[in-house]
Motif scaffolding. Structure first.
Motif, PDB file in Angstrom:
ATOM      1  N   ASP A 256       0.968  -1.470   0.149  1.00 26.04           N
ATOM      2  CA  ASP A 256       0.084  -0.156   0.395  1.00 26.04           C
ATOM      3  C   ASP A 256       1.014   1.412   0.114  1.00 26.04           C
ATOM      4  OD1 ASP A 256      -2.250  -1.177   0.181  1.00 26.04           O
ATOM      5  OD2 ASP A 256      -2.304  -1.639   1.992  1.00 26.04           O
ATOM      6  N   GLY A 257       1.957   1.503   0.729  1.00 22.23           N
ATOM      7  CA  GLY A 257       2.786   2.451   0.567  1.00 22.23           C
ATOM      8  C   GLY A 257       3.811   2.222   0.146  1.00 22.23           C
ATOM      9  N   GLY A 258       4.180   0.998  -0.723  1.00 19.20           N
ATOM     10  CA  GLY A 258       5.728   1.449  -1.829  1.00 19.20           C
ATOM     11  C   GLY A 258       4.817   1.338  -3.078  1.00 19.20           C
ATOM     12  N   VAL A 259       6.124   1.045  -3.370  1.00 18.78           N
ATOM     13  CA  VAL A 259       5.822   1.174  -5.023  1.00 18.78           C
ATOM     14  C   VAL A 259       6.144  -0.431  -5.714  1.00 18.78           C
ATOM     15  CG1 VAL A 259       6.919   2.645  -7.190  1.00 18.78           C
ATOM     16  CG2 VAL A 259       7.351   3.633  -4.626  1.00 18.78           C
ATOM     17  N   VAL A 260       4.997  -0.583  -6.580  1.00 22.10           N
ATOM     18  CA  VAL A 260       5.407  -1.316  -7.385  1.00 22.10           C
ATOM     19  C   VAL A 260       4.910  -1.201  -8.941  1.00 22.10           C
ATOM     20  CG1 VAL A 260       3.329  -3.522  -7.741  1.00 22.10           C
ATOM     21  CG2 VAL A 260       3.162  -1.992  -5.338  1.00 22.10           C
ATOM     22  N   THR A 261       6.004  -1.975  -9.555  1.00 22.33           N
ATOM     23  CA  THR A 261       6.720  -1.527 -10.360  1.00 22.33           C
ATOM     24  C   THR A 261       5.490  -3.470 -11.487  1.00 22.33           C
ATOM     25  OG1 THR A 261       7.816  -1.569 -12.352  1.00 22.33           O
ATOM     26  CG2 THR A 261       8.278  -3.174 -10.353  1.00 22.33           C
ATOM     27  N   ALA A 262       4.884  -2.929 -12.454  1.00 23.60           N
ATOM     28  CA  ALA A 262       4.874  -4.001 -13.986  1.00 23.60           C
ATOM     29  C   ALA A 262       5.587  -2.730 -15.563  1.00 23.60           C
ATOM     30  CB  ALA A 262       3.556  -3.532 -13.720  1.00 23.60           C
ATOM     31  N   GLN A 263       5.208  -3.921 -16.096  1.00 19.59           N
ATOM     32  CA  GLN A 263       5.782  -3.503 -17.564  1.00 19.59           C
ATOM     33  C   GLN A 263       4.391  -2.235 -17.780  1.00 19.59           C
ATOM     34  OE1 GLN A 263       6.351  -6.596 -20.386  1.00 19.59           O
ATOM     35  NE2 GLN A 263       6.568  -5.222 -22.181  1.00 19.59           N
ATOM     36  N   THR A 264       4.424  -1.763 -19.015  1.00 18.44           N
ATOM     37  CA  THR A 264       3.767  -0.892 -18.940  1.00 18.44           C
ATOM     38  C   THR A 264       2.730  -1.051 -20.018  1.00 18.44           C
ATOM     39  OG1 THR A 264       5.461   0.726 -20.102  1.00 18.44           O
ATOM     40  CG2 THR A 264       3.836   1.344 -20.487  1.00 18.44           C
ATOM     41  N   GLY A 265       1.445  -1.063 -19.778  1.00 16.51           N
ATOM     42  CA  GLY A 265       0.021  -1.840 -20.651  1.00 16.51           C
ATOM     43  C   GLY A 265      -0.309  -2.396 -20.796  1.00 16.51           C
ATOM     44  N   THR A 266       0.579  -3.833 -19.266  1.00 16.10           N
ATOM     45  CA  THR A 266      -0.153  -5.743 -19.224  1.00 16.10           C
ATOM     46  C   THR A 266      -1.024  -5.474 -18.033  1.00 16.10           C
ATOM     47  OG1 THR A 266       1.969  -5.063 -17.583  1.00 16.10           O
ATOM     48  CG2 THR A 266       2.383  -5.671 -19.407  1.00 16.10           C
ATOM     49  N   ILE A 267      -1.861  -6.283 -18.268  1.00 19.53           N
ATOM     50  CA  ILE A 267      -3.282  -6.377 -17.376  1.00 19.53           C
ATOM     51  C   ILE A 267      -2.796  -5.999 -15.504  1.00 19.53           C
ATOM     52  CG2 ILE A 267      -4.551  -7.651 -18.689  1.00 19.53           C
ATOM     53  CD1 ILE A 267      -3.699  -9.994 -17.730  1.00 19.53           C
ATOM     54  N   GLN A 268      -1.177  -6.398 -15.098  1.00 16.25           N
ATOM     55  CA  GLN A 268      -0.906  -6.101 -13.876  1.00 16.25           C
ATOM     56  C   GLN A 268      -0.873  -3.997 -13.732  1.00 16.25           C
ATOM     57  OE1 GLN A 268       0.428  -8.444 -15.695  1.00 16.25           O
ATOM     58  NE2 GLN A 268       0.397 -10.266 -14.959  1.00 16.25           N
ATOM     59  N   ALA A 269      -0.402  -3.831 -15.072  1.00 17.75           N
ATOM     60  CA  ALA A 269       0.363  -1.955 -14.071  1.00 17.75           C
ATOM     61  C   ALA A 269      -1.824  -1.658 -14.245  1.00 17.75           C
ATOM     62  CB  ALA A 269       0.521  -1.811 -15.213  1.00 17.75           C
TER      63      ALA A 269
ATOM     64  N   PHE B 140      -3.879  -3.467 -13.388  1.00 20.02           N
ATOM     65  CA  PHE B 140      -4.512  -4.029 -11.711  1.00 20.02           C
ATOM     66  C   PHE B 140      -3.782  -2.723 -10.555  1.00 20.02           C
ATOM     67  CE2 PHE B 140      -3.213  -6.599  -8.020  1.00 20.02           C
ATOM     68  CZ  PHE B 140      -4.673  -6.566  -7.769  1.00 20.02           C
ATOM     69  N   ILE B 141      -2.958  -2.977 -10.680  1.00 24.52           N
ATOM     70  CA  ILE B 141      -1.610  -2.565 -10.148  1.00 24.52           C
ATOM     71  C   ILE B 141      -2.504  -0.735  -9.404  1.00 24.52           C
ATOM     72  CG2 ILE B 141       0.079  -0.813  -8.904  1.00 24.52           C
ATOM     73  CD1 ILE B 141       1.917  -2.856 -10.500  1.00 24.52           C
ATOM     74  N   ALA B 142      -2.942   0.018 -11.025  1.00 18.80           N
ATOM     75  CA  ALA B 142      -3.485   1.447 -10.728  1.00 18.80           C
ATOM     76  C   ALA B 142      -4.433   1.749 -10.677  1.00 18.80           C
ATOM     77  CB  ALA B 142      -3.950   1.458 -12.095  1.00 18.80           C
ATOM     78  N   GLU B 143      -5.832   0.216 -10.478  1.00 18.72           N
ATOM     79  CA  GLU B 143      -6.775   0.449  -9.785  1.00 18.72           C
ATOM     80  C   GLU B 143      -6.723  -0.010  -8.313  1.00 18.72           C
ATOM     81  OE1 GLU B 143      -9.018  -3.243 -11.786  1.00 18.72           O
ATOM     82  OE2 GLU B 143      -8.620  -1.662 -13.457  1.00 18.72           O
ATOM     83  N   GLN B 144      -5.568  -0.323  -8.070  1.00 19.89           N
ATOM     84  CA  GLN B 144      -5.680  -0.169  -6.680  1.00 19.89           C
ATOM     85  C   GLN B 144      -5.499   0.581  -5.729  1.00 19.89           C
ATOM     86  OE1 GLN B 144      -5.893  -3.507  -4.317  1.00 19.89           O
ATOM     87  NE2 GLN B 144      -6.231  -4.191  -7.132  1.00 19.89           N
ATOM     88  N   GLY B 145      -4.913   1.547  -5.818  1.00 16.93           N
ATOM     89  CA  GLY B 145      -4.656   2.857  -5.721  1.00 16.93           C
ATOM     90  C   GLY B 145      -3.387   2.549  -5.245  1.00 16.93           C
ATOM     91  N   TRP B 146      -2.097   1.965  -5.801  1.00 20.13           N
ATOM     92  CA  TRP B 146      -0.922   2.249  -4.925  1.00 20.13           C
ATOM     93  C   TRP B 146       0.113   2.656  -6.181  1.00 20.13           C
ATOM     94  CZ3 TRP B 146      -0.672  -4.127  -5.162  1.00 20.13           C
ATOM     95  CH2 TRP B 146      -1.320  -4.780  -4.292  1.00 20.13           C
ATOM     96  N   THR B 147       1.254   3.148  -5.489  1.00 22.24           N
ATOM     97  CA  THR B 147       1.775   3.538  -6.679  1.00 22.24           C
ATOM     98  C   THR B 147       2.833   2.541  -7.384  1.00 22.24           C
ATOM     99  OG1 THR B 147       2.710   4.805  -4.645  1.00 22.24           O
ATOM    100  CG2 THR B 147       3.903   5.357  -6.407  1.00 22.24           C
ATOM    101  N   LEU B 148       2.569   3.577  -8.976  1.00 26.74           N
ATOM    102  CA  LEU B 148       2.643   2.275 -10.433  1.00 26.74           C
ATOM    103  C   LEU B 148       4.005   2.626 -10.798  1.00 26.74           C
ATOM    104  CD1 LEU B 148       2.423   0.354 -12.012  1.00 26.74           C
ATOM    105  CD2 LEU B 148       0.421   1.499 -13.305  1.00 26.74           C
ATOM    106  N   VAL B 149       4.756   2.169 -11.165  1.00 27.62           N
ATOM    107  CA  VAL B 149       5.835   2.504 -11.791  1.00 27.62           C
ATOM    108  C   VAL B 149       5.814   2.089 -13.220  1.00 27.62           C
ATOM    109  CG1 VAL B 149       8.045   2.334 -10.752  1.00 27.62           C
ATOM    110  CG2 VAL B 149       8.188   3.785 -11.552  1.00 27.62           C
ATOM    111  N   GLU B 150       6.218   1.883 -14.571  1.00 24.82           N
ATOM    112  CA  GLU B 150       5.235   1.656 -15.085  1.00 24.82           C
ATOM    113  C   GLU B 150       7.198   1.028 -16.122  1.00 24.82           C
ATOM    114  OE1 GLU B 150       1.845   1.731 -17.237  1.00 24.82           O
ATOM    115  OE2 GLU B 150       2.534   3.223 -16.775  1.00 24.82           O
TER     116      GLU B 150
END
Lengths: 288, 268, 238
Positions: free
Chosen positions: C122-135, C137-147
């Protein structure tokens, strides 16, 4: 949902993810309070043209940010490098020449990539380097150095082609050193270099699209115009809508640059006779 | 192995693109100064639009557009009595005989065709910049030269080919050599056009390899591969600079410009 | 009996429609163990083997093509190749634009990789490949996403501390973990996306049916499960 709502929701998406309360000047005695920001979630289905225009336009803010700051700061470094390359001191000439070759001689794409690697490793050495891995600073530095090298070469060429008579006339008036540079060399150089410098400015703004495309990551889905164009092409699987929108924005941006730089050009050349001036206004004629 | 070949790919691309782009540029510049209004608009529009768009944005959709355009034209020519629609929802379907290359052609033809599309895209983009340079160069040829040609009774066409074109190169060369440098540095974007170039292989070979899938596992080596590319480009740029300086020296020989004057003085 | 019937029907339809045509199989070539380029520079991996087997069963001549992930769907609908076989999860969005065969691996969880097991998502930074379903998902959780543009860089970001965790397909992360002893897999898993299927143009119904039947026959005789186990890409079918 009307298009105005979309613009309100996503217009600043490239800079904000979510909304923030702002109190000016301070939280306990604010004379101005407002909310600024954008929707956190990007559109997920039923993508409208309006959404594409808004988000890609929002991303353009970053392109303008990178382009403008790199151009302004690069101007001064370019000037020193050009003077360095024309200098009589051997070491100064070599250093400036080497710098220019390094940044002009290699693709920006690879520069971004290597710079990101470098910044990431520096980060492990000292916490000072923390912000360097973010695009807003790291990529700006690369663009700054890059445009400085290109502009330096242009300025250097202009320095070389200043009419000998002008310099001799300055000597005859008893001007020397700084005042000769400020009153004769610098304005003449700028005037001669300007058309090529306009081209460099255009190239620089186009190059800003590479920032999020190689090396630098996008945080919280905040990216530049190409990032959002890519996003929509990815979600709609149709490249024929977002990329032409992006192209359209950039044509407008290019026209604005040409117009603005053309105004400066006119000012630089205001002392020339009318006929000579008309020739230099060739570029704005292309717009029509 | 493929990595070394891809250097060849880049060089071949440059060797083919440069003259083609120059041809596009020449056509564009000639059109832009034509006396026919529509042709003039076409030339100026081409220069303005293509120059105004970042090359990556162009590369990202233009190749597919070009490919579909060709196939559609062939489709119209080869199978006029095809009764099904070409656009079906998102699909783009032409009759099998109109596919480029044909569906049963060996893979190498597909790669050559992809390469050809890449060359064409590069040529169109850089042709616009070349057109801009040549357009300026044509204007830079002193007006008196053209008037003299007219006085000798040459027609418009003769004056253009015999007087304007031979003389404009010296004015165009600085701009063109600059463009050549930009072209060299645009080649890393080739991988966007689906051509396996050096950047593609540097990413592919340099990426972390885990022992399961290869006999030569290694960590993230992309940094070194990219450094090697950097050296390659630097060397290539330096070489180009030297060659272009020689050409410039030959072209200015005997020309009524400052550089030509300097040459004359040095010789005397 | 059922098996013999399907293969017979298969051979018939294949013989009629695609006698002289080559089917071009589009893949990414950068996603081990699903598909990757081996030391000889050829497409290899689970999907290479699966695809070759499917083509053999359907009596088709197949050819392998690699294409960048970003433009893999536009190039399919534009007709530059005929199928996508690139570890592509079946999603509603994609299904609107292209057609899918039935899934050839069951839905598989996505997992997290981090430097320590008690990372705070929740408080950390979560990364995923740009444009994937995982990205998304992270955006929808409201976490800090870096692509990042490539999966490679997402892993590097975690190792270098740019991000606290990476979210990706479990099978991919298992492979990535073997190369680096510092990384640990979190217990938490997410079920995003459906199973993986082969993508085809919507107008190519005949070819889709052919491959569908071939996949079914591999499911029926258990050879698909064997292949899944061999490459360890996902769980097997019941």
């Amino acid at each position: 949902m009307s298009c105005l709502d979309t613009i309100a929701d996503y217009g600043l998406r490239s800079m904000f993810s979510g909304y923030h309360q702002v109190h000016l000047p301070s939280a306990d005695r604010p004379w101005l309070s407002f909310t600024i920001g954008a929707e956190r979630l990007l559109p997920r289905s039923d993508f409208t043209l309006c959404q594409q225009f808004t988000l890609i336009g929002s991303g353009l803010i970053w392109n303008i940010y990178f382009g403008l700051l790199a151009l302004l700061s690069g101007f001064f470094l370019a000037l020193s490098l050009a003077l360095g390359k024309a200098s009589r001191i051997w070491a100064l000439r070599k250093v400036s020449g080497g710098f220019i070759l390094l940044f002009r001689g290699s693709p920006l794409f690879i520069q971004f990539f290597l710079a990101y690697f470098l910044f990431r490793n520096l980060k492990g050495v000292a916490p000072v380097f923390d912000p360097f891995t973010s695009a807003w600073l790291g990529a700006l530095i690369v663009l700054f150095l890059n445009t400085a090298a290109y502009s330096a070469e242009i300025f250097h060429g202009a320095l070389q082609s200043i009419p000998k008579g002008d310099l001799e006339a300055a000597d005859a008036y008893g001007l020397s050193g700084w005042s000769k540079f400020r009153r004769v060399t610098f304005p003449t150089m700028l005037r001669l270099a300007w058309p090529a410098y306009i081209n460099e400015a255009i190239f620089l703004f186009h190059a800003t699209t590479l920032v999020y495309f190689s090396g630098f990551p996008a945080w919280q889905q905040k990216g530049d115009a190409l990032y959002y164009a890519n996003f929509f092409a990815d979600k709609t699987f149709n490249p024929f809508v977002p990329y032409p929108i992006l192209a359209g924005y950039f044509i407008l941006l290019t026209l604005a640059i040409i117009g603005l730089m053309g105004l400066i050009n006119r000012r630089l050349n205001r002392h020339l006779p009318r006929a000579a001036r008309a020739r230099l206004r060739l570029r704005p004629n292309l717009i029509r | 192995m493929a990595f070394y070949w891809s250097f060849g790919t880049v060089l071949v691309l440059l060797a083919i693109t440069a003259p083609v782009a120059l041809a596009f540029g020449f056509a564009g510049a000639s059109a832009a100064r034509s006396r026919l209004l529509p042709l003039r608009w076409l030339g100026k529009g081409y220069i303005m639009v293509v120059r105004g768009v970042p090359d990556i944005a162009f590369f990202l959709f233009f190749v597919i557009a070009l490919d579909q355009g060709f196939e559609y034209l062939r489709h119209l020519a080869i199978c006029p009595d095809w009764d099904q629609p070409v656009r079906r929802g998102n699909d783009f379907v032409v009759c099998p005989q109109a596919k480029l290359p044909l569906g049963n052609a060996p893979q190498v033809w597909h790669e050559i065709y992809g390469f050809f599309l890449a060359v064409l895209t590069f040529a169109i983009v850089f042709g616009a910049f070349a057109a801009n340079v040549l357009f300026g160069a044509m204007r830079a040829v002193p007006r008196a030269q053209m008037e003299t040609a007219e006085a000798f009774g040459m027609s418009q066409r003769q004056a253009f080919w015999r007087v304007l074109v031979p003389q404009m190169w010296v004015y165009a060369l600085p701009g063109l050599s600059n463009l050549w440098m930009v072209l060299i540095k645009a080649t890393p974007l080739l991988f966007l056009l689906g051509v396996k170039d050096i950047v593609y292989w540097a990413r592919e070979l340099g990426g972390t390899k885990t022992p399961q899938f290869t006999d030569y596992p290694h960590g993230d080596w992309r940094m070194w591969y990219f450094l090697a590319l950097l050296v390659f480009y630097l060397a290539f740029t330096r070489l180009s600079e030297i060659v272009l300086a020689r050409i410039m020296a030959r072209l200015t020989h005997g020309q009524a410009t400052a550089a030509g004057e300097a040459q004359r003085k040095a010789a005397a | 009996m059922k098996l013999i019937l399907t293969t017979a029907a298969l051979a018939l339809s294949a013989g009629m429609a695609f006698a002289q045509d080559v089917v071009r199989m589009g893949t990414e070539g950068a996603y081990p163990p699903w598909n990757f380029l081996n030391d000889a520079g050829e497409v290899d991996g689970f999907e290479r083997e699966l695809g070759d087997e499917l083509c053999a069963r359907a009596e088709l001549t197949c050819e392998w093509v690699t294409n960048d992930w970003d433009s893999i769907i536009p190039n399919l609908v534009s007709g530059n190749y005929d199928t996508i076989i690139a570890g592509m999860s079946i999603t509603d969005d994609r299904d609107e634009v292209i057609d899918f065969t039935q899934e050839y691996t069951p839905p598989d969880p996505s997992s997290y990789l981090a430097l320590s097991a008690d990372v705070d998502l929740d408080g950390g930074v979560v990364t995923a490949q740009t444009g994937t379903i995982q990205a998304s998902f992270i955006a929808e959780q409201g976490w800090t996403l870096v692509e990042f543009a490539t999966p490679e860089e997402t892993i590097a970001a975690v190792i270098n501390g740019e991000a606290d965790a990476v979210l990706a397909d479990k099978s991919f992360l298992v492979g990535a973990m073997e190369g680096n002893a510092d990384l640990v897999m979190l217990e938490r898993e997410e079920m995003i996306g459906g199973g993986v299927g082969m993508g085809l143009r919507e107008s190519d119904t005949e070819l889709r049916d052919t491959f569908d039947a071939a996949i079914q026959s591999m499911k029926d005789d258990g050879s698909l499960n064997e292949l899944i186990l061999k490459w360890d890409v996902a769980s097997t079918f019941e």
